[in-house]
Design a protein around this motif. Structure first.
Motif, short mmCIF file in Angstrom:
data_model
loop_
_atom_site.label_atom_id
_atom_site.label_comp_id
_atom_site.label_asym_id
_atom_site.label_seq_id
_atom_site.Cartn_x
_atom_site.Cartn_y
_atom_site.Cartn_z
N ILE A 64 51.86 -16.20 1.58
CA ILE A 64 51.36 -15.25 0.56
C ILE A 64 50.73 -14.06 1.29
N ILE A 65 51.04 -12.86 0.80
CA ILE A 65 50.39 -11.66 1.33
C ILE A 65 49.60 -11.01 0.20
N ASP A 66 48.32 -10.75 0.49
CA ASP A 66 47.41 -10.25 -0.56
C ASP A 66 46.85 -8.87 -0.23
N PHE A 67 47.11 -7.91 -1.10
CA PHE A 67 46.42 -6.62 -1.09
C PHE A 67 46.01 -6.38 -2.54
N GLU A 71 37.69 -9.59 -6.44
CA GLU A 71 37.63 -10.70 -7.41
C GLU A 71 38.98 -11.37 -7.57
N ALA A 72 40.06 -10.61 -7.40
CA ALA A 72 41.40 -11.19 -7.47
C ALA A 72 41.66 -12.06 -6.25
N CYS A 73 41.26 -11.57 -5.10
CA CYS A 73 41.41 -12.32 -3.84
C CYS A 73 40.63 -13.64 -3.93
N GLU A 74 39.48 -13.58 -4.54
CA GLU A 74 38.66 -14.79 -4.72
C GLU A 74 39.42 -15.84 -5.54
#
Ligand SMILES: NC(=O)C1=CN([C@@H]2O[C@H](COP(=O)(O)OP(=O)(O)OC[C@H]3O[C@@H](n4cnc5c(N)ncnc54)[C@H](OP(=O)(O)O)[C@@H]3O)[C@@H](O)[C@H]2O)C=CC1
Ligand SMILES: O=C(O)C1=N[C@H](C(=O)O)C[C@H](O)C1
Length: 257
Positions: A64-67, A71-74
């Motif tokens: 998974i790659i997160d940008f 609060e979404a990352c949490e």
């Protein structure tokens, strides 16, 4: 060669969209799922899972790659702790709780966290550490400039650079960081490290770390001229991370700097 299935979190965002485009031309990797809160405003290959169900989103991908936003990352980290997968996290502005969650996740899965995915900034951090240690007595000041849409300040990169500078002098950044100057504040203290943020236009990202003394100064500067620097850097990081053991990795680990 097997294709690494990539899930993009923050797919409708400035960097997320570029990740999806860049994946089309990345050997050994392919887009398998995207997480969306609402709908996407662009067409996507019908084989890709587009979902607002976090569990299915994670389940459909190898990494998974997160940008996104803190609060979404949490929420992503909380779900990943239940269903571990290699995670590349690029989101900045994480608070202490979110950073602790990230560390907790890295005990169960490989996690690469980088406030800046570029090779240039990875090297800049090394140079700043070296300069900070070598240039005893020089005042350190950091300035960052970003586009008008950026929500967090100062940038994650600027804070990481400040950490590198503080570490070079064995200082605790929390004790020496200055985040604004206004009014009759008195003379500058010896150890303080100022980190100032400017916002405007479409600036992709510019960071300057200055070392100022009587009679001379040095400024180390990095300018990102394309946001693809970050999306391509994150894909490189994802490929590298995909077969790693659980642990918390940095972009320097990936680039072997
Ligand atoms: N590490 C690096 O190299 C870089 C890091 N960044 C960081 O990456 C992050 C994203 O930047 P950027 O792409 O410019 O930001 P954008 O605002 O363009 O995109 C944010 C994305 O996050 C999604 N999102 C927001 N809130 C939620 C939520 N509660 N749940 C799920 N998804 C959500 C948005 O979806 P929606 O459309 O539904 O709102 C959107 O897709 C920032 O923290 C930025 O600082 C940026 C560039 C480089
Ligand atoms: O929000 C951005 O755009 C960027 N964010 C990152 C940060 O906060 O350091 C990296 C880059 O400078 C662009």
């Amino acid at each position: 060669m097997t294709t690494i299935k990539v899930g993009v979190f923050g797919a409708s965002g400035r960097v997320g969209k570029l990740l999806i485009e860049d994946l089309k031309n990345t050997q050994g990797m392919g887009l398998s799922s995207v997480y969306v809160r609402n709908s996407l405003d662009f067409a996507i290959d019908p084989s890709v899972l587009v979902t607002s169900d976090m569990h299915s989103f994670i389940g459909a991908s190898d990494i998974i790659i997160d940008f996104s936003l803190p609060e979404a990352c949490e929420a992503l980290l909380e779900e990943a702790i239940k269903t571990p997968k290699p995670l590349v996290i690029g989101t900045t502005g994480l608070n202490t709780h979110q950073l602790n969650l990230l560390k907790q996740a890295s005990e169960l899965m490989p996690v690469l966290y980088a406030t800046n995915m570029s090779l240039g900034v990875a090297l800049l951090n090394k140079l700043v550490h070296q300069a900070s240690a070598a240039l005893e007595g020089f005042d350190i000041e950091i300035v960052e400039m970003h586009h008008r849409h950026k929500k967090d300040a100062p940038s994650g990169t600027a804070l990481t650079l400040a950490e590198s500078a503080a570490n070079g002098r064995n200082l605790d950044l929390d004790k020496v960081r200055v985040s604004g100057r206004d009014g009759n504040i008195g003379e500058r203290t010896k150890d303080e490290i100022a980190v100032m943020a400017l916002r405007g236009g479409d600036i992709v990202g510019r960071h300057t770390v200055g070392f100022y003394n009587d009679g001379e100064f040095i400024e180390l500067n990095h300018t990102a001229t394309s946001r693809n620097t970050f999306s391509k850097g994150a894909l490189r990081a994802g490929k590298w991370l995909s077969d790693k053991e659980p642990g918390l990795y940095s972009i320097s680990d990936c680039l072997e700097l």
